[in-house]
Design a protein around this motif. Structure first.
Motif, PDB file in Angstrom:
ATOM      1  N   MET A 256       0.865  -1.177   0.000  1.00  0.00           N
ATOM      2  CA  MET A 256       0.000   0.000   0.000  1.00  0.00           C
ATOM      3  C   MET A 256       0.899   1.222   0.000  1.00  0.00           C
ATOM      4  SD  MET A 256      -2.809   1.240   2.813  1.00  0.00           S
ATOM      5  CE  MET A 256      -3.678   2.816   2.621  1.00  0.00           C
ATOM      6  N   PRO A 257       0.944   1.978  -1.098  1.00  0.00           N
ATOM      7  CA  PRO A 257       1.869   3.116  -1.186  1.00  0.00           C
ATOM      8  C   PRO A 257       1.374   4.319  -0.391  1.00  0.00           C
ATOM      9  CG  PRO A 257       0.520   3.024  -3.153  1.00  0.00           C
ATOM     10  CD  PRO A 257       0.151   1.809  -2.327  1.00  0.00           C
ATOM     11  N   ASP A 258       2.293   5.153   0.022  1.00  0.00           N
ATOM     12  CA  ASP A 258       1.959   6.364   0.765  1.00  0.00           C
ATOM     13  C   ASP A 258       2.076   7.567  -0.173  1.00  0.00           C
ATOM     14  OD1 ASP A 258       1.318   8.133   2.735  1.00  0.00           O
ATOM     15  OD2 ASP A 258       3.203   7.968   3.837  1.00  0.00           O
ATOM     16  N   ASP A 259       1.184   7.632  -1.136  1.00  0.00           N
ATOM     17  CA  ASP A 259       1.183   8.721  -2.120  1.00  0.00           C
ATOM     18  C   ASP A 259      -0.260   9.042  -2.481  1.00  0.00           C
ATOM     19  OD1 ASP A 259       2.923  10.249  -4.381  1.00  0.00           O
ATOM     20  OD2 ASP A 259       1.055   9.490  -5.244  1.00  0.00           O
ATOM     21  N   PRO A 260      -0.671  10.302  -2.429  1.00  0.00           N
ATOM     22  CA  PRO A 260      -2.084  10.640  -2.647  1.00  0.00           C
ATOM     23  C   PRO A 260      -2.568  10.332  -4.058  1.00  0.00           C
ATOM     24  CG  PRO A 260      -0.739  12.637  -2.482  1.00  0.00           C
ATOM     25  CD  PRO A 260       0.124  11.493  -2.061  1.00  0.00           C
ATOM     26  N   VAL A 261      -1.714  10.523  -5.064  1.00  0.00           N
ATOM     27  CA  VAL A 261      -2.121  10.241  -6.441  1.00  0.00           C
ATOM     28  C   VAL A 261      -2.321   8.742  -6.629  1.00  0.00           C
ATOM     29  CG1 VAL A 261      -1.480  10.428  -8.872  1.00  0.00           C
ATOM     30  CG2 VAL A 261      -0.927  12.295  -7.298  1.00  0.00           C
ATOM     31  N   ALA A 262      -1.354   7.960  -6.185  1.00  0.00           N
ATOM     32  CA  ALA A 262      -1.445   6.505  -6.311  1.00  0.00           C
ATOM     33  C   ALA A 262      -2.672   5.966  -5.577  1.00  0.00           C
ATOM     34  CB  ALA A 262      -0.175   5.851  -5.785  1.00  0.00           C
ATOM     35  N   LEU A 263      -2.897   6.425  -4.358  1.00  0.00           N
ATOM     36  CA  LEU A 263      -4.017   5.915  -3.574  1.00  0.00           C
ATOM     37  C   LEU A 263      -5.356   6.298  -4.188  1.00  0.00           C
ATOM     38  CD1 LEU A 263      -2.727   6.503   0.062  1.00  0.00           C
ATOM     39  CD2 LEU A 263      -3.038   4.311  -1.106  1.00  0.00           C
ATOM     40  N   GLN A 264      -5.447   7.517  -4.728  1.00  0.00           N
ATOM     41  CA  GLN A 264      -6.699   7.925  -5.353  1.00  0.00           C
ATOM     42  C   GLN A 264      -7.000   7.068  -6.581  1.00  0.00           C
ATOM     43  OE1 GLN A 264      -7.000  12.177  -5.824  1.00  0.00           O
ATOM     44  NE2 GLN A 264      -8.965  12.073  -6.877  1.00  0.00           N
ATOM     45  N   LEU A 265      -5.981   6.790  -7.377  1.00  0.00           N
ATOM     46  CA  LEU A 265      -6.176   5.938  -8.547  1.00  0.00           C
ATOM     47  C   LEU A 265      -6.545   4.515  -8.123  1.00  0.00           C
ATOM     48  CD1 LEU A 265      -6.032   5.611 -11.626  1.00  0.00           C
ATOM     49  CD2 LEU A 265      -3.601   5.044 -11.356  1.00  0.00           C
ATOM     50  N   LEU A 266      -5.882   3.980  -7.114  1.00  0.00           N
ATOM     51  CA  LEU A 266      -6.176   2.632  -6.644  1.00  0.00           C
ATOM     52  C   LEU A 266      -7.593   2.519  -6.095  1.00  0.00           C
ATOM     53  CD1 LEU A 266      -2.769   1.931  -4.889  1.00  0.00           C
ATOM     54  CD2 LEU A 266      -3.675   0.653  -6.839  1.00  0.00           C
ATOM     55  N   ARG A 267      -8.081   3.564  -5.460  1.00  0.00           N
ATOM     56  CA  ARG A 267      -9.452   3.530  -4.945  1.00  0.00           C
ATOM     57  C   ARG A 267     -10.464   3.516  -6.077  1.00  0.00           C
ATOM     58  NH1 ARG A 267      -7.298   7.777  -0.948  1.00  0.00           N
ATOM     59  NH2 ARG A 267      -6.689   6.490   0.852  1.00  0.00           N
ATOM     60  N   GLU A 268     -10.095   4.095  -7.206  1.00  0.00           N
ATOM     61  CA  GLU A 268     -10.978   4.095  -8.380  1.00  0.00           C
ATOM     62  C   GLU A 268     -10.927   2.755  -9.106  1.00  0.00           C
ATOM     63  OE1 GLU A 268     -13.005   6.372  -9.896  1.00  0.00           O
ATOM     64  OE2 GLU A 268     -12.803   7.888  -8.336  1.00  0.00           O
ATOM     65  N   VAL A 269      -9.732   2.192  -9.241  1.00  0.00           N
ATOM     66  CA  VAL A 269      -9.524   1.008 -10.076  1.00  0.00           C
ATOM     67  C   VAL A 269      -9.587  -0.285  -9.276  1.00  0.00           C
ATOM     68  CG1 VAL A 269      -7.899  -0.168 -11.615  1.00  0.00           C
ATOM     69  CG2 VAL A 269      -8.139   2.317 -11.730  1.00  0.00           C
ATOM     70  N   GLY A 270      -9.063  -0.271  -8.057  1.00  0.00           N
ATOM     71  CA  GLY A 270      -8.854  -1.497  -7.296  1.00  0.00           C
ATOM     72  C   GLY A 270      -7.404  -1.925  -7.408  1.00  0.00           C
ATOM     73  N   PRO A 271      -7.071  -3.136  -6.967  1.00  0.00           N
ATOM     74  CA  PRO A 271      -5.679  -3.593  -6.991  1.00  0.00           C
ATOM     75  C   PRO A 271      -5.073  -3.484  -8.388  1.00  0.00           C
ATOM     76  CG  PRO A 271      -7.045  -5.102  -5.728  1.00  0.00           C
ATOM     77  CD  PRO A 271      -7.978  -4.144  -6.381  1.00  0.00           C
ATOM     78  N   MET A 272      -3.835  -2.982  -8.427  1.00  0.00           N
ATOM     79  CA  MET A 272      -3.146  -2.812  -9.699  1.00  0.00           C
ATOM     80  C   MET A 272      -1.786  -3.491  -9.669  1.00  0.00           C
ATOM     81  SD  MET A 272      -3.902   1.187 -10.687  1.00  0.00           S
ATOM     82  CE  MET A 272      -2.798   1.051 -12.113  1.00  0.00           C
ATOM     83  N   ALA A 273      -1.443  -4.144 -10.762  1.00  0.00           N
ATOM     84  CA  ALA A 273      -0.087  -4.657 -10.939  1.00  0.00           C
ATOM     85  C   ALA A 273       0.789  -3.455 -11.274  1.00  0.00           C
ATOM     86  CB  ALA A 273      -0.050  -5.677 -12.066  1.00  0.00           C
ATOM     87  N   VAL A 274       1.815  -3.233 -10.474  1.00  0.00           N
ATOM     88  CA  VAL A 274       2.660  -2.052 -10.655  1.00  0.00           C
ATOM     89  C   VAL A 274       4.125  -2.437 -10.492  1.00  0.00           C
ATOM     90  CG1 VAL A 274       3.240   0.259  -9.846  1.00  0.00           C
ATOM     91  CG2 VAL A 274       0.858  -0.503  -9.813  1.00  0.00           C
ATOM     92  N   SER A 275       4.934  -2.067 -11.461  1.00  0.00           N
ATOM     93  CA  SER A 275       6.374  -2.276 -11.400  1.00  0.00           C
ATOM     94  C   SER A 275       7.058  -0.936 -11.623  1.00  0.00           C
ATOM     95  CB  SER A 275       6.805  -3.287 -12.466  1.00  0.00           C
ATOM     96  OG  SER A 275       8.180  -3.602 -12.345  1.00  0.00           O
ATOM     97  N   SER A 276       8.341  -0.856 -11.363  1.00  0.00           N
ATOM     98  CA  SER A 276       9.051   0.414 -11.548  1.00  0.00           C
ATOM     99  C   SER A 276       8.974   0.855 -13.004  1.00  0.00           C
ATOM    100  CB  SER A 276      10.512   0.277 -11.112  1.00  0.00           C
ATOM    101  OG  SER A 276      11.151  -0.762 -11.846  1.00  0.00           O
ATOM    102  N   ALA A 277       8.814   2.161 -13.227  1.00  0.00           N
ATOM    103  CA  ALA A 277       8.574   2.721 -14.562  1.00  0.00           C
ATOM    104  C   ALA A 277       9.882   2.919 -15.313  1.00  0.00           C
ATOM    105  CB  ALA A 277       7.799   4.022 -14.451  1.00  0.00           C
TER     106      ALA A 277
END
Length: 256
Positions: free
Chosen positions: A123-144
């Motif tokens: 669970m990341p501590d970033d407002p943008v990431a958390l807002q997107l995750l709340r909209e989408v649900g669990p996401m597969a995420v790797s370093s960009a």
């Protein structure tokens, strides 16, 4: 050219998140900031999107991505046989730069790659990431970044490596962390460190040992004394509502 959305303001996030979320639900990829590094993300339950994510990075299914979640309560929906020390780690370090590996729920309809029946959760501590995750649900995420190249600390660095393979870029400004998350395998009786990153091994083990000491103390008390303590606390709550209210108000004003 894939669009880049400014997410450094509330207004910018309000415009960007719904568009990016819709794109992810349709199988698209998104670059998003986290508290550690920029990540490339996909719907965790879309095998095609996960394969596209791995292809964008230039890696195969033998290197499955972790899954980011919007809330600690999501753990029980995605994992099984969660040990008590893993729950203590979640309570201590989430949201934050700790990834825990657990046994995946066997009923889940997803394909993250060659996971061996496990899933890496954070669970990341970033407002943008958390807002997107709340909209989408669990996401597969790797370093960009492309495999073998430096991790991205800005959206520009991510775009220079991933380009048009990503449909949406969310710019949250330079990441504050810069260190990858610490990864701990929690599928065994003892935690195993797979990578030491932003959280030290000693900090993790302090939490594990404290959780075990608390469990031993609780077992030593016994059920009768525990029941008596609960009855006493209930009585105290009844006769001292003002103190209980004050504690609750203080707790609700604390930051995460």
């Amino acid at each position: 050219m894939s669009p880049v959305f400014d997410c450094t303001t509330d207004h910018g996030r309000a415009d960007a998140i719904p568009k990016a979320a819709a794109g992810v639900r349709d199988g698209g990829l998104v670059v998003l900031p986290t508290d550690t590094l920029y990540g490339i993300g996909a719907d965790a339950f879309s095998p095609e999107a996960v394969r596209a994510l791995l292809a964008a990075k230039g890696r195969g299914s033998d290197m499955p991505p972790p899954v980011l979640v919007p809330d600690a309560r999501t753990v029980d929906g995605l994992a099984t046989d969660v040990p008590d020390y893993a729950r203590a780690l979640v309570a201590a370090f989430w949201p934050g730069p700790l990834t825990i590996v657990l046994r995946a729920q066997p009923s889940l309809m997803w394909d993250l790659g060659e996971t061996g029946g496990t899933v890496a959760l954070r669970m990341p501590d970033d407002p943008v990431a958390l807002q997107l995750l709340r909209e989408v649900g669990p996401m597969a995420v790797s370093s960009a970044n492309r495999t073998g190249y430096p991790a991205s600390r800005t959206v520009v660095e991510a775009a220079s490596q991933l380009g048009a393979a990503v449909e949406f870029y969310l710019d949250g400004g330079p990441v504050a962390g810069g260190l990858a998350s610490t990864i701990v395998d929690c599928t065994r009786d003892e935690p195993v460190f797979l990578r030491v990153g932003a959280i030290s091994e000693s900090d993790v083990m302090d939490v594990v040992e404290r959780a075990r000491a608390d469990a031993i103390e609780l077992n030593a008390v016994g059920p009768e004394q525990t029941e008596q303590t609960e009855q006493t606390e209930a009585s105290e709550d009844h006769v001292a509502p003002d103190a209980s209210t004050a504690i609750e108000q203080r707790e609700t004003t604390d930051d995460d």
